[in-house]
Scaffold this active site. Sequence first.
Site: not given
Ligand code: SIN
Length: 477
Positions: A251, A285
Amino acid sequence: MSKKIKTAHSIINGQPYESTTMLEVQNPADESLIAKVSEVDTRAAENALNYANACFIELKETTAQARGDILYRWYELILQNKVRLAELVTQEQGKPLKEALAEVAYAAGYVKWFAQEAERAYGSMIPAHTAFHQISTVKQGVGVVVGITPWNFPLAMITRKVAPAYAAGCSFILKPSELTPLSAIELAKLALDAGFESAAFQVLVTSKPQDLVKQLNSHPTVRKLTFTGSTAVGKLLLEQTAQSVMRTSLELGGNAPFIVFESANLEAALEGLMIAKFRNAGQTCIAANRVLLHRNIKHQFIEMLKTRLSALTIGNGNSDDVDLGPLINSAAKQKALNLVLNAGQQGANVVYQGDSMQGNYMSPVILENVEQTMAIYCAEIFAPVVSVIEFETEEQAIQLANEVEVGLAAYIYSTNSEQLHRASLALDFAMIGLNEGAISNPAAPFGGMKQSGLGREGGAQGIDEYLEVKYLCQRFN
Ligand code: SIN
């Protein structure tokens, strides 16, 4: 009066691991030392791998129902400890307490979801090619899993990996971020209290992640790597796991477009942007990284945003009224400031900048006239910087949105449902908010297209990442 420094430990086979090498954990709000955590060495990691392998064999004897029950107890324990966990997250990660509480609920949500999914890892019966054959499939846990998790969600990024792995019958070795190991350790202790087998969830803390990860990824017992972090690191890990053709889910980074069409309800778009951009001070992210505004609403929207930003309270997340905490460290802040500086030198205008810039704190910035040639257009900003790009037509907005190498999240605001439908199909992004800025949900598949990753977490798909499909062909005569 000196503050109390905690001591915490890596967890191997359910026990605190004692070591003479201690990792220091700081509070990003003031860079004070909050804890020292025992670090593992090569031998300790080897032991953890052997325990994990034995545990995987032990887990094969357990039922999906039993694992689901244990996961459900873990879920309850996380909620019972929500205030303590949230305070810890704020202390080591910096996000405001109200966001940390939301993260506890989000993290627990994955555990509850996979407690239920454990019992739904169905196999199948396939119409056979003769009258004396029976063809079927069963799903079985893939084996020992290694997880590498980031600092931005020190609880939720762990539960959304460990819970499906356990539901599938896999043992898990976690290397949490060296910036936020304390939340990981507390989660593992609660999992043990809930009934996890002693080596079903081990936590290996280190300040030399590259050495440890290489050791784990090259070990013959490890059958799966799951990673959340940057695209650059994801590519290196993929090279490592290619050596043993190891199952890998990644991810990785995003560069979310947040498109506001001319017909949009601007109040709703503003609400959505406040979440999509400012949650965790922009350190997600799926953060809105490029705000694409139709030229006819651009000025009005920016004025509304300025008013909203000037009302934000910036400070130590442990105060109830704080909206925006510090960035994780000075390097993160410097990176964001450099992106803003560089964009300014190339012709972008800073049309808003607050004045709280002490230490790791960074006031929101609005940058107008951002262009594709600027580093900020392609980089994952990971800070409270709103980068505005103007567009005129729907085609142009979609083209601008898609012209990046990654494809994680995107957001569209419009009151024209046909336009929403058209745009959502045309965008090369795996998760799309339609008039919605908060898209994270344990019941939904989280993941990315293009260089944003491989695989999905959460949703009905999340458990499949930890399962092998085995085909059985039985002859009866
Ligand atoms: C992330 O920033 O990697 C995850 C964000 C989320 O699960 O809302």
